[in-house]
Design an enzyme around this catalytic site. Structure first.
Site, PDB file in Angstrom:
ATOM      1  N   SER B 156       0.843  -1.204   0.000  1.00  0.00           N
ATOM      2  CA  SER B 156       0.000   0.000   0.000  1.00  0.00           C
ATOM      3  C   SER B 156       0.877   1.252   0.000  1.00  0.00           C
ATOM      4  CB  SER B 156      -0.966  -0.043   1.190  1.00  0.00           C
ATOM      5  OG  SER B 156      -1.900   1.003   1.117  1.00  0.00           O
ATOM      6  N   ASP B 313      -8.729  -6.134  -4.585  1.00  0.00           N
ATOM      7  CA  ASP B 313      -8.239  -4.827  -4.116  1.00  0.00           C
ATOM      8  C   ASP B 313      -8.803  -3.747  -5.037  1.00  0.00           C
ATOM      9  OD1 ASP B 313      -6.859  -2.572  -3.311  1.00  0.00           O
ATOM     10  OD2 ASP B 313      -4.863  -3.431  -3.579  1.00  0.00           O
ATOM     11  N   HIS B 346      -7.815  -5.002  -0.400  1.00  0.00           N
ATOM     12  CA  HIS B 346      -6.544  -4.311  -0.253  1.00  0.00           C
ATOM     13  C   HIS B 346      -5.724  -4.863   0.917  1.00  0.00           C
ATOM     14  CE1 HIS B 346      -3.814  -0.942  -0.660  1.00  0.00           C
ATOM     15  NE2 HIS B 346      -3.962  -0.639   0.601  1.00  0.00           N
TER      16      HIS B 346
END
Lengths: 365, 365
Positions: B156, B313, B346
């Site tokens: 991320s 995601d 995610h």
């Protein structure tokens, strides 16, 4: 009717006043209670050509046409589908649309003055249900002397009302048309709605719903609207329309500027108490829970159904429409499920009239 | 190191104090400036086994292990991947993780006391960039005498730092590992981040960022966190974990109760000024814009890349990872793109260690 720029001049809104009031499902009564509605086209002699159209969250009874022929006036919210020669053809059909219970566009709302106190109902206004919206529409049709409908039609929250019609008054209509809807909002949509309500309720100016003395617009409603707006847009449409572009020579993202504009515009027109109530009504509806199964919810519905879904709608994904389709098929009723591909997400039913019109036209033939 | 419940006892955090301060990309300097960091495992004699791990929005330098062997203590944020015998194997590697610039877990932050005034920096704290985060990590490695890294790894926002390392210090490392990330946040994610910042900034207690005298928790941060949290969860995971279930005998949706709990817990630990700054840094990064093309951004990067994407995601969709992959391939550098299927959206990189470990282990072999 005069034609203007591919639309027509609509009659002004009318009001049905219920002097004894309207009793909400959860028990409270508001009296008197006014239902604001519009009609389009002409009711035929045997009163058999009426179509009830149900509106979504931010819309009103003004489903089609313009009140004047001014260039800057926007036509009704489903003007692309409803009109002379259009998908819901006013040469054939008489269309009725009522401002829903809880909404702030003419029907008695939280922002309406309570004659008993001389102040707005505010926090004292009941939390309506989709059943309440349908019952008010039924009261209006009774008043208009319409005992049978050719169809009930709507998209999103409007489509939820249509499905509730199948459960509550299955013998009232020959057919239904729903778009971008389901028998319940899936959890992802509920979560966004809940977050939106929290944003409004945590605005200190909201005051628990009694904010009408405050002239300031509610920032909470502006931002909550941005959350709602996001659920109507597909990732693909956001990418095409905005991508990571900045506004002019600034570092502000265009999507930021767009949302500020849209949020402010919405909050200037819409009332926060109406917003949280209408959206909560949407979240509370769950026909499968209420009737144990979707099949049972539609057990008495024998008419024809046109269900329209959009591949980029992530508020009501295609799978939700398939659940409704499956239940109706299991009950042996005729169903057409039109899967439409469009980048415009949930809002496709308000945008891509070239895509939705052929199915509606064929269905109503 | 003592092993405890499949993890180990980590050394306490350390601090690097830069007495002359840290100069931010946009020109401001904060002096003195402290960087809090942790190290795991043992640096070998020729200092060639170091891996820099970069953390995401809500994490800290505490990447692995536990400070004590207490049962109720949670291990570091990537403990499932970093450890003795794990994917990033501490029997082989020396791992460094620094609390990023702007974050509030030990590195000089908006909530830190400005020695010049005796009050928190608050609104006067600069708006950091991903470059700032990388430059601070580089300063730390210089201090540790590490001139070359075996790898830089992160997921991320952590992965964005990794990609920025490829642009800024391409000759510093042999390899990179990124998960659930891209060279820019796509517009849908930016829009959610912007809405989150608006929620915080419109909380009247926020006071433009100077709220430290107020003992009340910021409701705006709690609700903004819910928005962020949503972007980490897939529709599928929400359906499996919560669906439309209600809490106990109440009408409150379980997802509502869960978000209230998580939002309050987060806001009690995290600082609002850090939140808006770190998230804005994420939104501002765009390697393709900065270097004209992604190929040019990675022009000097010659090492090996492991890019891991997750099919559910929606903050960093697989297509974003493909853009990075394509640019690296066009530059002729070796890339492995592992597409992993998981319902966990995610956050898969923090959850499904059984799925991510084999690729990491094979890549570092």
């Amino acid at each position: 009717m005069q034609s203007t720029q591919n639309t027509f001049i609509a009659a002004p809104p009318k009001q049905l006043v219920l002097p004894d009031g309207f009793r909400f499902l959860h028990g409270q009564t508001i009296a008197p209670f006014s239902i604001t509605y519009e009609t389009f086209g002409t009711l035929n002699a045997d009163r058999s050509n009426a179509i009830l159209v149900c509106h979504a969250l931010s819309a009103s009874a003004h489903a089609a046409g313009k009140y004047t022929d001014a260039d800057d006036e926007r036509p009704g919210w489903w003007d692309g589908l409803i009109g002379y020669g259009k998908g819901i053809d006013l040469d054939r059909f008489f269309v009725v649309c009522a401002n829903i219970v809880g909404s702030c566009f003419g029907t008695t709302a939280p922002s309406s003055i309570d004659p008993a106190t001389g102040t707005p109902y505010g926090s004292r206004y009941p939390w309506p249900t989709i059943e309440d919206m349908v019952h008010a529409q039924k009261a209006l049709l009774d008043h208009l002397g319409i005992t049978r409908l050719r169809a009930v039609a709507g998209g999103s929250l409007g489509g939820m009302q249509v499905l509730m019609w199948c459960a509550l008054y299955p013998e009232m209509m020959d057919a239904i048309i729903t778009m971008a809807t389901g028998a319940a909002v899936p959890v992802q949509g509920i979560a966004w709605h809940i977050i939106g309500r929290k944003i409004i309720e945590s605005d200190t100016h909201f005051g628990g719903g009694d904010y009408y003395d405050n002239p300031e617009p509610l920032r909470g409603l502006q931002v909550a609207r941005m959350v709602g707006h996001m659920t109507y847009l597909s990732a693909q449409a956001l990418q095409t329309k905005f991508a990571r572009r900045r506004r002019g020579n600034t570092r502000q993202f265009e999507i930021d500027s767009y949302f500020e504009y849209q949020g402010k515009k919405f909050a200037a027109l819409y009332d926060a108490n109406s917003y949280i109530r209408v959206q909560a009504a949407m979240d509370e509806m769950d026909l499968a829970e209420q009737y144990e199964t979707l099949e049972q919810a539609f057990a008495k519905w024998r008419g024809e159904s046109l269900l329209v879904s959009f591949d980029t709608d992530w508020l009501f994904p295609v799978s939700e429409v398939e659940s409704v389709e499956k239940a109706m098929r299991a009950n042996g009723t005729p169903v057409t499920h039109e899967r439409i591909s469009s980048p415009n997400g949930h809002d496709t039913f308000l945008i891509d009239y070239d895509l939705i019109t052929p199915s509606v036209r064929a269905f109503l033939r």
